[in-house]
Motif scaffolding. Structure first.
Motif: not given
Length: 446
Positions: A311-339
């Protein structure tokens, strides 16, 4: 009924499926076929349909007194007419909604495949009650009816119960009027509110098909009662017409009309007139109990439905490696030097996708930090097919998997793998997360 230690004890049955399971076991003496075209005992087809309605009403009356439920493990005669790949519609018309489901037969076991997911609409029998309320507002004034509901709620309920019993007496061939008793407090409160009588209000109103009876009743002509049904029945017919336009609904052999509102001869006739040329219209004799009995049969054999539509679309919430041009800038999170890109919706299954019973989808994830001792995986759903982020409109959290890894610190590998599995195709979705290194797991149902 069930405990966290033994959740399998409780099975959820879906109403349209339960109706479908019961209908396929029907014997010829347990149903009314409104589509009978051949002359029966000298009657022509129109007489037969009329006789079908009379027969239906008589069986409804008799079945209200009967509480016997015989489960036959034989396949009903209806079933013997169905072949591999045949399709049928179950129209479950209740008080609040009308749900439609299209099933296809899969032989030799006689399993069912859902071709079209159940769709509800606000077209139940309460729509008739709403039209009656509008009629009362037209005669006595909306301001009075609103005040009466607030000041005399018990009397309002009594009035609607009185209307309910007359509503059930409505029929296409009825000629004598229907009398609805007005509670004394209605008559009394109206006089105090307006300064004149209920009878005066009826005389002054433009509603000429509702009269005042000297016994303290509203006297409605059959046409007036039928008019209250019309908007709701028109919406049901339109809803069904839209369904017949869909490719999944070509070559439908039967239409089973079930649920409490299916007892209404006016609805039966409307469905027969609109779709009788497309397929056979079948009404089980104990139409109001169809779902209850089907749920019992489903409990005895839950594997009878082999393929469902999600009946619905199902999925999980995850962190992905940030890709310039693909991901919106407001979703960027820098943690321990990793984007990282936050709030990513990782899709497991799409809305309306066919899923087999027990079908499992798995994904592997790595914690953002290998030393994490509590892994929280949130499960999300959406009516939309293409979802990229969990923050999008319409995305809802529907479950959480919390995997506690305390006590396994000595076993932490350099790259930890968390396997997430979701099992579809049942009436419930089961989710599970496993720490691959230690085999620790946690389960959830949604």
């Amino acid at each position: 009924m069930a405990t966290p230690e033994n959740p399998e004890q409780l099975i959820i049955a879906l109403e349209p499926e339960a109706a479908s399971i019961y209908c396929r076991k029907l014997r010829l003496h347990q149903m009314i076929d409104l589509s009978s075209k051949a002359p029966v005992n000298g009657f022509n087809s129109s007489d037969t349909v009329g006789a079908g309605f009379t027969q239906a009403k008589e069986h409804v009356r008799r079945n209200r007194q009967s509480r016997t439920f015989l489960v036959e493990n034989v396949i009903g005669e209806i079933w013997s007419e169905l072949e591999e790949g045949d399709r049928y519609i179950v129209v479950d018309s209740g008080g609040g909604t009308v749900d439609l489901t299209v099933h296809q037969i899969r032989l030799p076991e006689g399993h069912l495949k859902e071709l079209y997911k159940a769709t509800g609409g606000p077209y139940g029998s309460v729509g008739v009650d709403y039209e009656f309320e509008r009629l009362l507002c037209k005669i006595f004034g909306e301001d009075f009816i609103e005040q009466f509901k607030i000041k005399r709620p018990a009397a309002w309920v009594d009035l609607m119960i009185a209307f309910e019993s007359r509503k059930r007496a409505a029929a296409p061939d009825r000629t004598n009027p229907l009398n609805i008793t007005l509670p004394f407090s209605f008559i009394d409160y109206y006089k105090k509110f307006r300064g004149h009588s209920v009878e005066h209000a009826l005389r002054k109103s433009n509603v000429d098909f509702v009269k005042w009876s000297s016994q303290g009743m509203l006297r409605m002509s059959p046409d007036a009662m039928n008019a209250l049904f019309k908007p709701t029945i028109d919406q049901i017919i339109q809803h069904l017409s839209d369904l017949f336009e869909k490719p999944e609904v070509t070559n439908v052999k039967f239409l089973f009309l079930v649920g409490g509102f299916a007892e209404a001869p006016l609805l039966q006739q409307a469905v027969q007139n609109a779709f009788g040329s497309k397929c056979r219209i079948i009404i089980p004799q104990d139409v109001g109990l169809t779902i209850l009995k089907g749920a019992v049969l489903f409990g005895l054999d839950p594997a009878v439905i082999k393929v469902r539509r999600s009946p619905l679309t199902y999925g999980v919430g995850v962190l992905n490696r940030f890709v310039e041009g693909k991901h919106p800038p407001e979703k960027l999170l820098v943690k321990d030097g990793t984007r990282w890109c936050t709030d990513v919706f990782d899709k497991f299954i799409s809305a309306d996708q066919s899923v087999a019973l027990g079908e499992t989808v798995s994904r592997s994830y790595t914690p953002a930090k290998p030393s994490q001792l509590v892994i929280v995986i949130n499960i999300y759903s959406s009516e939309q097919d293409n979802v990229s982020f969990i923050t999008e409109p319409g995305v809802k959290k529907c479950g959480t998997l919390r995997l506690d890894l305390t006590g396994t610190e000595t076993l932490v590998p350099t790259r930890r793998e968390i396997k997430t599995l979701m099992q579809f195709g049942d009436t419930e979705i089961k989710a599970m997360a496993i720490d691959v290194a230690t085999s620790k797991s946690v389960k959830a149902g949604t």
